[in-house]
Design an enzyme around this catalytic site. Structure first.
Site, PDB file in Angstrom:
ATOM      1  N   CYS A  77       0.852  -1.199   0.000  1.00 47.93           N
ATOM      2  CA  CYS A  77       0.000   0.000   0.000  1.00 47.93           C
ATOM      3  C   CYS A  77       0.885   1.246   0.000  1.00 47.93           C
ATOM      4  CB  CYS A  77      -0.919  -0.084   1.215  1.00 47.93           C
ATOM      5  SG  CYS A  77      -1.576   1.446   1.824  1.00 47.93           S
ATOM      6  N   CYS A 105       0.478   4.041   2.576  1.00 46.91           N
ATOM      7  CA  CYS A 105       0.849   3.572   3.912  1.00 46.91           C
ATOM      8  C   CYS A 105       2.301   3.949   4.222  1.00 46.91           C
ATOM      9  CB  CYS A 105       0.696   2.057   4.024  1.00 46.91           C
ATOM     10  SG  CYS A 105      -1.001   1.478   3.833  1.00 46.91           S
TER      11      CYS A 105
END
Lengths: 427, 79, 150
Positions: C49, C52
């Site tokens: 991700c 993230c």
């Protein structure tokens, strides 16, 4: 080591250039977030045109998920392209589209006009950003210029996510405006090409009588509606419907059609004429599937338009990764189209002239296929290098019109072989 | 007239398809933390945009169809 | 052949059992119990991700900044493959608590809407707000919400 230094410098230089375009200053943080893709592609047809195209594209992701794409494309085209006339058992002479000089084609050969030399520069920009919750909007523009052609377009797109981003609906619109200004002017539709003695003092006057102006334009409106759906952890599907309407000059001013007698012998070459309105509907479906051994990318497109052209396109790619980060990707594409209702390989001299006619094989019945291979490898620091080599084969076909007389002895539908070679470097 | 009819049929068809698609969608898909494979760059629908734009240009010049995946747009006077 | 099958079945049972015991502790109420009295920034992330990754320097910063004010950053890794999380942490260091939820049990319990997801939890263990995504704009908002609870 030297290479590394150069690479960094190149990125810094491009970053500075991009920032200058944006009116901002290059600093450490912006330097890190530009991603560049560069490619050089060579397209070469056996005995016909060849084109070299270079692309440099920069993508910057800003801190609030806005994305800016800028792209510069330069391409150069040279070589010979079919002028639309049929081959004959005797040599044929044609006047160049510019009116400056003539060229002769050997007996039995598909007439090719070898005057194509053009360089095109294209600039593309696209801004994409999230808006509110679940929406992504995007606006962009495109401008391209070549010696005798200009194209400008604007587009806007909005997408909304549903169902934990598993479903995305999108709608977009694009408007394009193109102007063509061929050297030698716009030919009068269906008038006969002047093929006399080019040194004759009356030649220029006669040539000018076949001209109706210096430029023409067309405008295109495209609408695109799409659904993207995640099926499961391995699979995603996209379905698009697009509507496109073009109005204006769609005739190719460089194309002619042979007017033949009952024995198939060319008596004159008439400038082609196409309708000034075209409406297309396209349905596009694509899926990507992540297998354990690789990734399948399969798509299908159906297009139908009011010129009575229907086409089907199938495209398959399968990316096979290796443990060292390299990958190989075979590609296969298949395309088939029916002929435009006004397509004819030639005109019978003693029949009434149709309003619209073209002998351009690209709007005739045509099958093509492409087979190719891409090989890619990581170069460290997130950089990637890839090579692509493809073979493209075009098979123009008869739309049912029977060849007459001498035309039975010549090849009316010459097949074309082309090679596409490309190197891409991303850093 | 014929063209208009085909058009109407196609629009109806696509509306029905998308309605069916949407209602079926809630049962499809993954949880946000199950996107490890889908998040890969190679799994993007247009995973090689440079290749796609070069291909679009070639096929736009050689065939009577363009667009579908994205905008067909205007283009070039290419041969 | 049969022996192999038995061995494989046993292994599978063992592995799934190991996972199961591992995950019983990863429930919201257990986390709250363990860190009671702290304001918690509960973050869910995975190695694949991209946004993230951007949140890590910020989480390091706020953990350090509010360490003496009973504040805890607890991050939950959702990678199915633990090695990927290890690689991620090698290039993106973290100075806060990291727990593993390879089967998404806690993510399921808290009904995550997207990645990254975060929850701001007060000292009583109540979720004050839930967020999806991480951008410059959002991190300012998140930090304000945390400050209000301290």
């Amino acid at each position: 080591m030297q290479l590394k230094v150069n690479k960094t410098n190149l990125k810094a230089m491009l970053t500075t250039a991009s920032c200058a375009l944006l009116g901002s200053t290059a600093n450490a943080s912006t330097e890190e977030s530009w991603q560049f893709d560069t490619a050089i592609m060579h397209y070469a047809e056996v005995d016909r045109v060849s084109a070299t195209e270079a692309i440099i594209a920069g993508t910057k992701t800003f801190n609030n998920d806005e994305v800016l794409n800028l792209k510069v494309t330069i391409d150069a085209l040279t070589g010979a392209s079919p002028n639309g006339a049929t081959a004959q058992p005797t040599p044929q002479t044609f006047t160049r589209p510019s009116g400056n000089g003539q060229y002769t084609v050997n007996a039995g050969d598909t007439p090719l006009d070898d005057t194509f030399h053009d360089t095109r520069v294209q600039l593309t920009g696209q801004w994409t950003q999230p808006l509110l919750k679940d929406y992504i909007v995007s606006v962009g523009g495109n401008f391209s210029k070549e010696y005798d052609y200009m194209s400008a377009s604007l587009n806007g797109n909005v997408a909304r996510d549903f169902n934990k981003k598993n479903t995305t609906l999108s709608a977009g619109m694009s408007f394009a405006y193109d102007v063509i200004e061929p050297e030698g002017g716009i030919p009068k539709p269906l008038s006969a090409m002047v093929v006399g003695d080019a040194d004759d003092p009356n030649f220029e006057d006669d040539f000018n009588k076949t001209r109706i102006g210096s430029d023409e334009s067309k405008s295109t409106i495209d609408l695109l509606f799409g659904v993207t759906q995640v099926i499961n952890r391995q699979m995603i599907v996209q379905l698009n419907y697009s509507y496109s309407t073009v109005s204006g000059y769609m005739t190719d001013p460089f194309k002619i059609i042979s007017s033949v007698n009952h024995n198939g012998e060319a008596q004159a070459y008439l400038y082609e004429n196409r309708p000034d309105e075209r409406t297309k509907h396209a349905f596009f479906g694509q899926t990507k599937y992540h297998f354990d051994s690789g990734i399948l990318d399969a798509s299908y497109r159906f297009m139908t338009d009011n010129w009575q052209i229907d086409s089907h396109t199938f495209d398959f790619r399968y990316l096979i990764p290796f443990t060292n980060g390299h990958f190989i990707e075979p590609h296969f594409r298949m395309y088939t189209q029916s002929a435009a209702e006004f397509y004819q390989p030639f005109i019978a001299q003693d029949e009434a002239k149709p309003n619209f006619v073209s002998a351009d094989y690209r709007i005739g019945e045509l099958d093509t296929y492409t087979v190719g291979l891409k090989y890619g490898m990581p170069m460290g620091d997130g950089n990637n290098l890839s090579f692509r080599l493809e073979y493209y084969h075009q098979t123009p076909k008869s739309n049912g019109i029977q060849a007459i007389g001498v035309l039975k002895e010549v090849e009316l539908y010459e097949e074309v072989d082309a090679i596409i070679a490309q190197v891409t470097y991303s850093f | 007239m014929k063209v208009v009819n085909i058009y109407k049929r196609l629009v109806t068809l696509s509306l029905v398809c998308s309605a069916v698609g949407l209602s079926g969608c809630t049962s499809l898909g993954v949880e946000p933390w199950e996107r490890d494979l889908l998040a890969k760059k190679e799994m993007a629908l247009t995973s090689a945009p440079i290749d796609a734009s070069l291909d679009d240009h070639i096929y736009f010049s050689k065939e009577a169809t363009s667009g579908g995946r994205s905008f067909g747009g205007g283009g070039c006077g290419c041969n | 052949m049969r022996t192999i099958a038995i061995v494989i079945t046993a292994l599978i049972l063992l592995v799934t059992h190991a996972h199961a015991t591992d995950n019983t502790s990863l429930q919201y109420k257990n986390i709250i119990k363990q860190y009671k009295g702290n304001v918690i920034y509960l973050d869910f992330w995975a190695s694949w991700c991209t946004p993230c990754r951007k949140s890590f320097p910020w989480m390091n910063k706020i953990q350090k900044k509010y360490a003496d004010k009973n504040f805890k950053v607890i991050s939950i890794n959702l990678d199915a493959e633990p090695n990927l999380a290890k690689q991620f942490l090698a290039s993106t260091p973290a100075n806060f608590t990291i727990l593993n939820d390879p089967n998404g049990k806690l993510a399921q319990e808290l009904q995550l809407k997207g990645m990254p997801s975060s929850f701001i939890i007060n000292a009583e263990g109540k979720i004050v707000s839930a967020h999806v995504g991480f951008t410059d704009k959002k991190k300012v908002q998140y930090e304000q919400e945390i400050e209000q609870l301290l």
